[in-house]
Scaffold this motif. Sequence first.
Motif, PDB file in Angstrom:
ATOM      1  N   TYR A  45       0.862  -1.194   0.000  1.00 48.76           N
ATOM      2  CA  TYR A  45       0.000   0.000   0.000  1.00 48.76           C
ATOM      3  C   TYR A  45       0.893   1.236   0.000  1.00 48.76           C
ATOM      4  CZ  TYR A  45      -3.947  -2.971   1.366  1.00 48.76           C
ATOM      5  OH  TYR A  45      -4.926  -3.932   1.399  1.00 48.76           O
ATOM      6  N   ASN A  47      -6.891   0.211   7.220  1.00 53.94           N
ATOM      7  CA  ASN A  47      -8.320   0.240   6.854  1.00 53.94           C
ATOM      8  C   ASN A  47      -8.741  -1.090   6.238  1.00 53.94           C
ATOM      9  OD1 ASN A  47      -8.649   2.830   7.738  1.00 53.94           O
ATOM     10  ND2 ASN A  47      -8.387   3.773   5.723  1.00 53.94           N
ATOM     11  N   ASP A  48      -7.876  -1.640   5.385  1.00 51.85           N
ATOM     12  CA  ASP A  48      -8.219  -2.919   4.751  1.00 51.85           C
ATOM     13  C   ASP A  48      -8.147  -4.077   5.747  1.00 51.85           C
ATOM     14  OD1 ASP A  48      -8.889  -1.806   2.393  1.00 51.85           O
ATOM     15  OD2 ASP A  48      -7.365  -2.822   1.170  1.00 51.85           O
ATOM     16  N   PRO A 106      -4.003   3.316   4.787  1.00 58.40           N
ATOM     17  CA  PRO A 106      -4.891   2.494   3.969  1.00 58.40           C
ATOM     18  C   PRO A 106      -4.769   0.994   4.242  1.00 58.40           C
ATOM     19  CG  PRO A 106      -3.263   3.687   2.600  1.00 58.40           C
ATOM     20  CD  PRO A 106      -3.159   4.223   3.995  1.00 58.40           C
TER      21      PRO A 106
END
Length: 328
Positions: free
Chosen positions: A185, A193-194, A190
């Motif tokens: 990433y 978040n995943d 991010p």
Amino acid sequence: MTITRRLALAAGFLAAAALPAFAQGDYPSKPITMIVPFAAGGPTDTIARIVGENMSKTLGQQIVVENVAGAGGTTGATRGKDAANDGYTIMMGHMGTHAASVALYPNLAYDPTTDFAPVGLAAGTPVLILARKDFPAETLAEFIEVAKKEGAALNNANAGVGSVSHVSCLFFNALTGAKPTEIPYKGTGPALNDLIAGQVDYLCDQIVNAAPQIQAGTIKAYAIGIPERSPALPDVPTSAEAGLPDWQVQAWNAIFAPAGTDPAIVAKLSAALDTALDDETVQKRLLELGSVIPEKNLRTSDGLGAHVKSEIAKWSPIIKESGVTVGN
Ligand code: ASP
């Protein structure tokens, strides 16, 4: 053009070139850009904003964060190295950009020990082994079992080659024999978040940003890579308690200016950093997120310079042993 006119013009240019030296006393007289070499919302970005906000007050000028993500943070660090060395562009580097990358990138565009003027350490950030909340393992030992069995079927998120998340999981994978599929990433904002959304299986990351999620139960933490438990996460076992004592990863974030920046400007920045780290509100915010407040001697140019050298010496053999390099 007459000779006299040419001489007058040349003198004018010389005076203009010398101006920054005369103007140091006024530094800073305009906003300062702080490059964050990862996406917004990750640990590096968070620390830059917390510390930068207070430094802005001391310096009387805004510190504006600019996210320049890519290549595990080395794109932003290269930009930081190439910036004008007038004190108006600085960067928030970390254990990846300024230590681990040296062994990972044979053609790294910068030498962390000579291409930067170190300003000071902004935060110590212990690293944790994290998994999605429904991962079928309750302890580190169980997680290692599953990871070994599942191999490439497991997705291991990171912030790109050379990032803290990459290197610390590389270390974990090398110690345990796990061979996951790596999902890069632009930062661990991010990536986290995943992980929360269950799109990836595990992530090794700096405590900042992960701490609130662990407390809220949106992700699992199997171990922290420091000798003592973190006061911010008293229920998370140390790697030694969890049975993997060799997995020690105390990461850090630190401020750098380009090499050749006037030492008086660097000293001003170090002093503003020191003031920020003594500020009660800054300390409270950093401590809540599990950061370690750097000792006074590490908030200086010399202290950080020595720290970078010792971190390169520490990480290079670990990375070489893992056999991973990037052909850049
Ligand atoms: N923590 C990240 C890393 O793995 C980068 C970030 O701060 O987003 O290096």
